[in-house]
Design a protein around this motif. Sequence first.
Motif, PDB file in Angstrom:
ATOM      1  N   ALA A   3     -11.573   3.229  -4.580  1.00 47.61           N
ATOM      2  CA  ALA A   3     -10.159   2.922  -4.525  1.00 47.61           C
ATOM      3  C   ALA A   3      -9.499   1.737  -3.208  1.00 47.61           C
ATOM      4  O   ALA A   3     -10.663   1.084  -2.913  1.00 47.61           O
ATOM      5  N   LEU A   4      -8.089   1.706  -4.298  1.00 47.75           N
ATOM      6  CA  LEU A   4      -8.192   0.324  -2.749  1.00 47.75           C
ATOM      7  C   LEU A   4      -7.406   1.099  -1.837  1.00 47.75           C
ATOM      8  O   LEU A   4      -6.434   1.705  -2.108  1.00 47.75           O
ATOM      9  N   THR A   5      -7.794   0.539  -0.582  1.00 51.07           N
ATOM     10  CA  THR A   5      -7.322   0.547   0.197  1.00 51.07           C
ATOM     11  C   THR A   5      -6.231  -0.358   0.835  1.00 51.07           C
ATOM     12  O   THR A   5      -6.240  -1.625   0.507  1.00 51.07           O
ATOM     13  N   LYS A   6      -5.337  -0.406   2.496  1.00 48.68           N
ATOM     14  CA  LYS A   6      -4.502  -1.443   2.772  1.00 48.68           C
ATOM     15  C   LYS A   6      -5.569  -3.058   3.266  1.00 48.68           C
ATOM     16  O   LYS A   6      -6.569  -2.118   3.780  1.00 48.68           O
ATOM     17  N   ARG A   7      -5.288  -3.812   3.061  1.00 50.65           N
ATOM     18  CA  ARG A   7      -5.949  -5.088   3.324  1.00 50.65           C
ATOM     19  C   ARG A   7      -5.921  -5.001   5.135  1.00 50.65           C
ATOM     20  O   ARG A   7      -7.022  -5.933   6.241  1.00 50.65           O
ATOM     21  N   VAL A   8      -4.497  -4.691   4.944  1.00 46.83           N
ATOM     22  CA  VAL A   8      -4.078  -5.160   6.722  1.00 46.83           C
ATOM     23  C   VAL A   8      -4.184  -3.992   7.393  1.00 46.83           C
ATOM     24  O   VAL A   8      -2.347  -3.157   6.650  1.00 46.83           O
ATOM     25  N   THR A   9      -4.206  -3.440   8.391  1.00 44.58           N
ATOM     26  CA  THR A   9      -3.679  -2.351   8.749  1.00 44.58           C
ATOM     27  C   THR A   9      -3.584  -2.242  10.286  1.00 44.58           C
ATOM     28  O   THR A   9      -3.650  -0.693  10.989  1.00 44.58           O
ATOM     29  N   ASN A  10      -3.411  -3.269  11.124  1.00 47.44           N
ATOM     30  CA  ASN A  10      -3.377  -3.335  13.010  1.00 47.44           C
ATOM     31  C   ASN A  10      -1.793  -3.144  12.682  1.00 47.44           C
ATOM     32  O   ASN A  10      -1.486  -3.837  11.440  1.00 47.44           O
ATOM     33  N   THR A  11      -1.381  -2.773  13.488  1.00 46.73           N
ATOM     34  CA  THR A  11       0.173  -3.042  13.903  1.00 46.73           C
ATOM     35  C   THR A  11       0.863  -4.519  13.979  1.00 46.73           C
ATOM     36  O   THR A  11       0.214  -5.172  14.414  1.00 46.73           O
ATOM     37  N   PRO A  12       2.087  -4.193  13.565  1.00 51.37           N
ATOM     38  CA  PRO A  12       3.101  -4.135  12.992  1.00 51.37           C
ATOM     39  C   PRO A  12       2.578  -3.885  11.171  1.00 51.37           C
ATOM     40  O   PRO A  12       3.394  -3.078  10.746  1.00 51.37           O
ATOM     41  N   TRP A  13       1.726  -4.065  10.771  1.00 57.44           N
ATOM     42  CA  TRP A  13       1.582  -4.534   9.461  1.00 57.44           C
ATOM     43  C   TRP A  13       0.536  -3.065   8.871  1.00 57.44           C
ATOM     44  O   TRP A  13       0.911  -2.845   7.016  1.00 57.44           O
ATOM     45  N   ASN A  14       1.337  -2.313   9.203  1.00 55.45           N
ATOM     46  CA  ASN A  14       0.848  -0.401   8.669  1.00 55.45           C
ATOM     47  C   ASN A  14       1.365   0.120   8.553  1.00 55.45           C
ATOM     48  O   ASN A  14       1.842   1.539   8.103  1.00 55.45           O
ATOM     49  N   PHE A  15       2.937  -0.706   9.092  1.00 58.63           N
ATOM     50  CA  PHE A  15       4.174   0.253   8.866  1.00 58.63           C
ATOM     51  C   PHE A  15       4.582  -0.417   7.481  1.00 58.63           C
ATOM     52  O   PHE A  15       5.216  -1.610   7.365  1.00 58.63           O
ATOM     53  N   CYS A  16       4.826   0.375   6.235  1.00 55.21           N
ATOM     54  CA  CYS A  16       5.367  -0.457   5.407  1.00 55.21           C
ATOM     55  C   CYS A  16       6.392  -0.054   4.719  1.00 55.21           C
ATOM     56  O   CYS A  16       7.539   0.897   5.908  1.00 55.21           O
ATOM     57  N   GLU A  17       7.571  -1.040   3.662  1.00 55.81           N
ATOM     58  CA  GLU A  17       8.312  -0.643   3.397  1.00 55.81           C
ATOM     59  C   GLU A  17       9.708   0.654   3.252  1.00 55.81           C
ATOM     60  O   GLU A  17       8.666   1.559   3.001  1.00 55.81           O
ATOM     61  N   ALA A  18      10.302   0.893   3.782  1.00 52.94           N
ATOM     62  CA  ALA A  18      11.269   2.599   3.589  1.00 52.94           C
ATOM     63  C   ALA A  18      11.135   3.066   2.437  1.00 52.94           C
ATOM     64  O   ALA A  18      11.034   2.478   1.435  1.00 52.94           O
ATOM     65  N   GLY A  19      10.433   4.253   2.180  1.00 56.58           N
ATOM     66  CA  GLY A  19      10.383   4.880   1.074  1.00 56.58           C
ATOM     67  C   GLY A  19       9.014   5.400   0.784  1.00 56.58           C
ATOM     68  O   GLY A  19       7.965   6.153   0.021  1.00 56.58           O
ATOM     69  N   VAL A  20       8.045   4.197   1.082  1.00 56.24           N
ATOM     70  CA  VAL A  20       7.051   4.409   0.832  1.00 56.24           C
ATOM     71  C   VAL A  20       6.264   5.479   2.198  1.00 56.24           C
ATOM     72  O   VAL A  20       4.977   5.910   1.499  1.00 56.24           O
ATOM     73  N   THR A  21       6.627   5.255   2.954  1.00 52.55           N
ATOM     74  CA  THR A  21       5.974   6.698   3.994  1.00 52.55           C
ATOM     75  C   THR A  21       7.373   7.582   4.324  1.00 52.55           C
ATOM     76  O   THR A  21       8.429   6.675   4.182  1.00 52.55           O
ATOM     77  N   ASP A  22       7.239   7.985   5.966  1.00 51.10           N
ATOM     78  CA  ASP A  22       8.112   8.442   6.472  1.00 51.10           C
ATOM     79  C   ASP A  22       8.536   7.717   7.824  1.00 51.10           C
ATOM     80  O   ASP A  22       8.977   8.753   8.885  1.00 51.10           O
ATOM     81  N   GLY A  23       8.272   6.801   7.549  1.00 53.04           N
ATOM     82  CA  GLY A  23       8.059   6.469   8.991  1.00 53.04           C
ATOM     83  C   GLY A  23       6.961   5.950   9.857  1.00 53.04           C
ATOM     84  O   GLY A  23       7.283   5.297  10.975  1.00 53.04           O
ATOM     85  N   THR A  24       6.056   6.999   9.658  1.00 52.82           N
ATOM     86  CA  THR A  24       4.518   6.611  10.389  1.00 52.82           C
ATOM     87  C   THR A  24       4.205   5.714   9.959  1.00 52.82           C
ATOM     88  O   THR A  24       4.055   5.032   8.540  1.00 52.82           O
ATOM     89  N   ALA A  25       2.515   5.547  10.401  1.00 52.06           N
ATOM     90  CA  ALA A  25       1.901   4.247   9.181  1.00 52.06           C
ATOM     91  C   ALA A  25       1.406   4.657   8.394  1.00 52.06           C
ATOM     92  O   ALA A  25       1.020   6.172   8.059  1.00 52.06           O
ATOM     93  N   ALA A  26       1.682   3.662   7.688  1.00 52.45           N
ATOM     94  CA  ALA A  26       0.860   3.989   6.503  1.00 52.45           C
ATOM     95  C   ALA A  26      -1.244   4.486   6.344  1.00 52.45           C
ATOM     96  O   ALA A  26      -1.408   3.810   7.191  1.00 52.45           O
ATOM     97  N   THR A  27      -1.289   5.881   5.683  1.00 55.92           N
ATOM     98  CA  THR A  27      -2.965   5.901   5.625  1.00 55.92           C
ATOM     99  C   THR A  27      -3.317   5.030   4.389  1.00 55.92           C
ATOM    100  O   THR A  27      -2.800   4.707   3.930  1.00 55.92           O
ATOM    101  N   THR A  28      -4.720   5.560   4.286  1.00 56.93           N
ATOM    102  CA  THR A  28      -5.653   4.750   3.548  1.00 56.93           C
ATOM    103  C   THR A  28      -4.852   5.152   1.920  1.00 56.93           C
ATOM    104  O   THR A  28      -4.603   6.113   1.681  1.00 56.93           O
TER     105      THR A  28
END
Length: 300
Positions: free
Chosen positions: A90-115
Amino acid sequence: MKKFVKETSKKLATGALAVLATIGGASAVTIDPLPNGTSDITISDPGPDNGNIPVYGFQTKKDFVYELNVSWGAMKFVFDRGVYDPGTDALTKRVTNTPWNFCEAGVTDGTAATTGVGVGKWCGFDGDNNHVTVVNKGNGNVQLGVGCTEGITEQTLGSDVDMQIAIANADMGSGADGWAFSEGASTTNNKYMKNTAGTPVLMTIASGTGTAATTTIQKYMNLDGTVVSSGQDRANEVVFYLNITGTPQQTATDGTANSSELDTIDENTPSVGGNYWEKIGDINLTFTPSGDSPRTPSVS
């Protein structure tokens, strides 16, 4: 005559910028002294007799100084198109270090995005990178208006991308900061983003063009030079956040080579010593000095 002085400094440790804007100002006034008075008063007997000494008054102009300190995060964001992971097929995020693992509102609950979460989304919303703080250090209230402009006539991102103003729900309306959204600004409620304290909180997010959100930043100093008590109705420091949503267009929506709908963002990865970050828009601030409320003398 009003003057506007703006001073910009770079905080290298955090990548944040600070702007100090001072509107208004007053120069010292010199008043020529009045001559001393003298008078001979003859008192008759039995009297009484009266003597009068004239008393004069002068008041200086009521001067308001509006000094606003504006500071913000690095304001750098990544639209993450992902990378294939053979381990998960599957596709996973290319950039996973802080702060770019925190994605736009509504995608996550405010925590870092998971795989797998955050692919095809804007990322970098960790509460620091995307925050703006405005402090009123003057002696007059100031109305603040905030809006966004995407790209240059929307040619940098494509017309689907929307830069949005996000306000913590606790600061809306009768809350601590008294934010309100202007007429015509569509809003989305109850989406989590991280605040400056690093805590996921519910946000109300405004989209649309022009000025999206407004609030009045209370004065810090009284006209007599004393500090306003902490019991004032609103804060003299307000905070808001940026959210970005929508996919940069790589093909025209109507299937034609309509360059006005195509994104032009560089796909080179920013690195140390390189500067591949491109400007994708502006956050627009308007300041309206309000002084004190008009006074109407009561007539009995």
